[in-house]
Enzyme design. Structure first.
Site, PDB file in Angstrom:
ATOM      1  N   HIS A  51       1.035  -1.045   0.068  1.00  0.00           N
ATOM      2  CA  HIS A  51       0.052  -0.056   0.151  1.00  0.00           C
ATOM      3  C   HIS A  51       1.155   1.173  -0.158  1.00  0.00           C
ATOM      4  O   HIS A  51       1.600   1.411   1.275  1.00  0.00           O
ATOM      5  CB  HIS A  51      -0.869   0.162   0.988  1.00  0.00           C
ATOM      6  CG  HIS A  51      -2.056   0.407   0.859  1.00  0.00           C
ATOM      7  ND1 HIS A  51      -2.675   1.193   0.261  1.00  0.00           N
ATOM      8  CD2 HIS A  51      -2.331   2.222   1.940  1.00  0.00           C
ATOM      9  CE1 HIS A  51      -3.971   2.055   0.171  1.00  0.00           C
ATOM     10  NE2 HIS A  51      -3.027   2.990   1.648  1.00  0.00           N
TER      11      HIS A  51
ATOM     12  N   HIS B 175       1.213   5.653  -1.479  1.00  0.00           N
ATOM     13  CA  HIS B 175       0.329   6.117  -2.315  1.00  0.00           C
ATOM     14  C   HIS B 175       2.336   7.327  -2.360  1.00  0.00           C
ATOM     15  O   HIS B 175       2.292   8.074  -1.566  1.00  0.00           O
ATOM     16  CB  HIS B 175      -0.208   7.883  -1.647  1.00  0.00           C
ATOM     17  CG  HIS B 175      -1.557   7.330  -0.878  1.00  0.00           C
ATOM     18  ND1 HIS B 175      -2.303   6.233  -1.760  1.00  0.00           N
ATOM     19  CD2 HIS B 175      -1.993   6.434   0.333  1.00  0.00           C
ATOM     20  CE1 HIS B 175      -3.564   5.879  -1.022  1.00  0.00           C
ATOM     21  NE2 HIS B 175      -2.818   5.706   0.381  1.00  0.00           N
TER      22      HIS B 175
ATOM     23  N   GLN C 214       2.783  11.242  -1.706  1.00  0.00           N
ATOM     24  CA  GLN C 214       3.144  11.268   0.181  1.00  0.00           C
ATOM     25  C   GLN C 214       4.286  12.000   0.810  1.00  0.00           C
ATOM     26  O   GLN C 214       4.949  12.175   1.477  1.00  0.00           O
ATOM     27  CB  GLN C 214       2.477  10.593   0.678  1.00  0.00           C
ATOM     28  CG  GLN C 214       0.389  11.226   0.310  1.00  0.00           C
ATOM     29  CD  GLN C 214      -0.894  10.414   1.093  1.00  0.00           C
ATOM     30  OE1 GLN C 214      -0.444   9.797   2.139  1.00  0.00           O
ATOM     31  NE2 GLN C 214      -1.736  10.618   0.889  1.00  0.00           N
TER      32      GLN C 214
ATOM     33  N   ARG D 240      -4.947  15.210   6.817  1.00  0.00           N
ATOM     34  CA  ARG D 240      -5.299  15.654   6.146  1.00  0.00           C
ATOM     35  C   ARG D 240      -6.113  16.795   4.912  1.00  0.00           C
ATOM     36  O   ARG D 240      -6.071  16.879   3.686  1.00  0.00           O
ATOM     37  CB  ARG D 240      -6.896  14.562   5.577  1.00  0.00           C
ATOM     38  CG  ARG D 240      -7.381  14.642   3.876  1.00  0.00           C
ATOM     39  CD  ARG D 240      -9.216  13.159   4.121  1.00  0.00           C
ATOM     40  NE  ARG D 240     -10.366  13.579   4.359  1.00  0.00           N
ATOM     41  CZ  ARG D 240     -11.339  14.147   3.868  1.00  0.00           C
ATOM     42  NH1 ARG D 240     -11.616  12.833   3.344  1.00  0.00           N
ATOM     43  NH2 ARG D 240     -12.377  14.642   4.357  1.00  0.00           N
TER      44      ARG D 240
ATOM     45  N   TYR E 155      -4.523   8.135  -6.342  1.00  0.00           N
ATOM     46  CA  TYR E 155      -5.694   8.882  -6.966  1.00  0.00           C
ATOM     47  C   TYR E 155      -5.370   9.930  -7.318  1.00  0.00           C
ATOM     48  O   TYR E 155      -6.745  10.420  -7.664  1.00  0.00           O
ATOM     49  CB  TYR E 155      -7.226   8.354  -5.750  1.00  0.00           C
ATOM     50  CG  TYR E 155      -5.837   9.292  -4.361  1.00  0.00           C
ATOM     51  CD1 TYR E 155      -5.452  10.584  -4.049  1.00  0.00           C
ATOM     52  CD2 TYR E 155      -5.484   8.430  -3.097  1.00  0.00           C
ATOM     53  CE1 TYR E 155      -5.277  10.689  -2.979  1.00  0.00           C
ATOM     54  CE2 TYR E 155      -4.694   9.058  -2.338  1.00  0.00           C
ATOM     55  CZ  TYR E 155      -4.225   9.921  -2.082  1.00  0.00           C
ATOM     56  OH  TYR E 155      -4.294  10.330  -1.054  1.00  0.00           O
TER      57      TYR E 155
ATOM     58  N   HIS F 238     -11.404   3.482  -3.346  1.00  0.00           N
ATOM     59  CA  HIS F 238     -11.131   4.450  -2.462  1.00  0.00           C
ATOM     60  C   HIS F 238     -11.578   4.377  -1.058  1.00  0.00           C
ATOM     61  O   HIS F 238     -10.631   4.296  -0.538  1.00  0.00           O
ATOM     62  CB  HIS F 238     -11.004   6.103  -2.361  1.00  0.00           C
ATOM     63  CG  HIS F 238     -10.517   7.193  -1.519  1.00  0.00           C
ATOM     64  ND1 HIS F 238     -10.930   7.467  -1.018  1.00  0.00           N
ATOM     65  CD2 HIS F 238      -9.483   7.793  -1.329  1.00  0.00           C
ATOM     66  CE1 HIS F 238      -9.882   7.868   0.593  1.00  0.00           C
ATOM     67  NE2 HIS F 238      -8.793   8.210  -0.030  1.00  0.00           N
TER      68      HIS F 238
ATOM     69  N   GLU G 229     -10.489   3.452   8.739  1.00  0.00           N
ATOM     70  CA  GLU G 229      -9.069   3.570   9.216  1.00  0.00           C
ATOM     71  C   GLU G 229      -9.696   4.407  10.857  1.00  0.00           C
ATOM     72  O   GLU G 229      -8.629   4.354  11.673  1.00  0.00           O
ATOM     73  CB  GLU G 229      -8.602   4.245   8.327  1.00  0.00           C
ATOM     74  CG  GLU G 229      -7.159   4.728   9.326  1.00  0.00           C
ATOM     75  CD  GLU G 229      -6.164   5.526   7.846  1.00  0.00           C
ATOM     76  OE1 GLU G 229      -6.998   5.748   6.675  1.00  0.00           O
ATOM     77  OE2 GLU G 229      -5.291   6.019   7.932  1.00  0.00           O
TER      78      GLU G 229
ATOM     79  N   HIS H   8      -5.930  -1.338   6.405  1.00  0.00           N
ATOM     80  CA  HIS H   8      -5.923  -0.766   7.657  1.00  0.00           C
ATOM     81  C   HIS H   8      -7.428  -1.854   8.368  1.00  0.00           C
ATOM     82  O   HIS H   8      -7.133  -2.729   9.208  1.00  0.00           O
ATOM     83  CB  HIS H   8      -6.569   0.595   7.851  1.00  0.00           C
ATOM     84  CG  HIS H   8      -5.889   1.102   6.556  1.00  0.00           C
ATOM     85  ND1 HIS H   8      -4.866   2.109   7.450  1.00  0.00           N
ATOM     86  CD2 HIS H   8      -6.322   2.564   5.982  1.00  0.00           C
ATOM     87  CE1 HIS H   8      -3.796   2.570   6.512  1.00  0.00           C
ATOM     88  NE2 HIS H   8      -4.686   3.107   6.019  1.00  0.00           N
TER      89      HIS H   8
ATOM     90  N   ASP I  75       2.342   2.976   2.825  1.00  0.00           N
ATOM     91  CA  ASP I  75       0.981   4.108   3.187  1.00  0.00           C
ATOM     92  C   ASP I  75       1.070   5.817   2.470  1.00  0.00           C
ATOM     93  O   ASP I  75       2.103   5.895   1.775  1.00  0.00           O
ATOM     94  CB  ASP I  75       0.043   4.039   4.345  1.00  0.00           C
ATOM     95  CG  ASP I  75      -1.121   4.905   4.116  1.00  0.00           C
ATOM     96  OD1 ASP I  75      -1.558   4.920   2.974  1.00  0.00           O
ATOM     97  OD2 ASP I  75      -1.881   4.198   4.702  1.00  0.00           O
TER      98      ASP I  75
END
Ligand SMILES: [Zn+2]
Length: 441
Positions: free
Chosen positions: A38, A40, A43, A64, A103, A189, A221, A255, A306
């Site tokens: 996992h 992204h 990030q 976020r 995404y 998502h 999560e 998660h 992640d």
């Protein structure tokens, strides 16, 4: 043990006691590389930018907001530079395959690029160039909350219809069909971001292409997410998914932190993988996954980094185990009678779960699998004096990160003596991109 690798990067033969002849002698103990299920990628460049108080109670939700402000500025070139830096770091850390939960689809202003899969291609090309095996998971993101709530301004780069996303997936599958280092799956998502109808439509479309295609989704999560799901549907997220989607071995619930005893048992029975991201879950204040109960029920899990607050496979495994020890006031929680070494049990389960979630022939040193492995540094102080039965305990628990010396993926050495061939150029490009991102803020 002699390992023969074919021209396409698959293991052709494994021969215990085989002769060395024309072979290359590995410099230390050899293990299958770990799948990072996992990620992204973008990030990675905001790691460390969200550790300051914002004045309210800091949580996943305030993090976020920082992420949305950050993502709004990124160009395709920025994302490629960040992903390259990340994948080089991952390879050096002992990860040989990634599940990229992607995404970030559209232009900063919101409209799609002329090629809807443009951003996906940029990330896949970076994986190929650095040597990272990739299962690319274009993400369906339609809404900003349960019940089809419209997406907010911070989410406009993410939004697609099920139909548009399925056509992007079809294109990517065709374009990369010949490369065994690349697989394509689908991600939803979360239940916040897709309605049941959108979920069923997207899953139906990809299962028509390939019944084995991996499907990943963020689930349970955060407590606020579980509560909002219950208000919307009368069920908790994992419960809803198990009741309303055909969750099976091809699914990965990322998660799944907040589950009842019944949900934990039912998820284990479904055969799906729990995608655990211990450093991110700790960093975001998510909570602790019920690993002990889940394992007792035969549940499968893998690990992911992640948000990439840490790119350290050893730390993910160690923190996963330590969370359980602190919670249950006991030790060696991942171990069993069959596998009494906690380090080995964690590593073996992360291989099996990662392999299943990423849908590629990885995670084993066996004929027919990708030639993906890591060679540990036999001269690392943490490994000194260890025999095979405690080697992984030392590597996972007694070294700050896995003592990785060399890394091969798809039959090609990517890391030698701790260095990736392109690490200097990749870092220079990352630094240029990062300076640009900061100057635009
Ligand atoms: Zn995630």
């Amino acid at each position: 043990v002699r390992i023969d690798v074919d021209r396409d990067g698959f293991i052709a033969k494994v021969t215990p006691g085989g002769d060395a002849d024309d072979g290359e002698r590995l410099a230390g103990p050899c293990l299958p590389g770990l799948p990072n299920l996992h990620s992204h990628a973008f990030q990675r460049a905001m790691a460390g930018l969200a550790e300051r108080m914002t004045g309210e109670r800091d949580s996943f939700w305030t993090w976020r907001e920082t992420m949305y402000r950050f993502v709004a500025r990124l160009t395709p070139d920025d994302v490629a530079a960040i992903a390259a830096q990340l994948y080089v770091e991952m390879l050096k850390a002992g990860y040989t395959a990634v599940g990229e939960f992607h995404y970030l689809h559209h232009d900063p202003d919101g409209p799609p690029y002329a090629d809807r899969a443009h951003m996906s291609r940029r990330v896949i090309e970076v994986a190929r160039a650095t040597g990272m095996g990739i299962t690319h998971l274009p993400v369906l993101y339609c809404h900003g909350g349960f019940g089809g709530k419209p997406a907010g301004d911070g989410q406009k780069r993410f939004v697609n219809s099920p139909n548009n996303l399925a056509s992007a997936i079809t294109m990517l599958r065709d374009d990369y069909a010949a490369d065994p280092q690349v697989a394509i799956g689908l991600a939803l998502h979360s239940l916040r971001a897709v309605t049941p109808e959108e979920l069923w439509e997207a899953v139906g479309a990809v299962k028509d292409m390939d019944a084995d295609m991996p499907i990943h989704i963020h689930a349970a999560e955060q407590v606020a997410e579980v509560e909002a799901c219950a208000v919307w549907s009368g069920k908790r997220p994992v419960e809803w998914l198990l009741d309303n989607a055909a969750v099976d071995r091809t699914w990965c619930l990322v998660h799944a932190t907040h589950m009842t005893v019944e949900e934990t048992a039912a998820l284990a029975r479904s055969g799906a993988v729990a995608g655990l991201c211990p450093t991110t879950e700790a960093n975001l204040g998510d909570g602790t996954f019920p690993l002990r109960d889940y394992m007792t029920q035969g549940g499968t899990f893998g690990i992911g980094s992640d948000s990439h607050i840490s790119v350290n496979a050893g730390e993910e495994l160690r923190l996963l185990e330590y969370g359980q020890r602190l919670k249950h006031l006991s030790r060696t929680t991942a171990a069993s009678i069959e596998m009494p070494s906690a380090g080995e049990a964690l590593y073996a389960r992360a291989l099996a779960g990662g392999r299943q979630a990423l849908g590629r022939p990885i995670g084993r040193i066996e004929a027919g699998h990708r030639a993906d492995w890591i060679v540990l540094d036999a001269d690392h102080p943490a490994l000194a004096g260890h025999e095979p039965n405690t080697l992984l305990d030392a590597a996972v628990f007694a070294a700050p990160s896995l003592p990785v010396r060399d890394v091969m993926t798809g039959g090609i050495w990517r890391v030698r003596e701790g260095h990736h061939r392109d690490e200097k150029a990749v870092f220079a490009a990352f630094r240029r991109a990062y300076d640009g991102i900061r100057s635009r803020s």
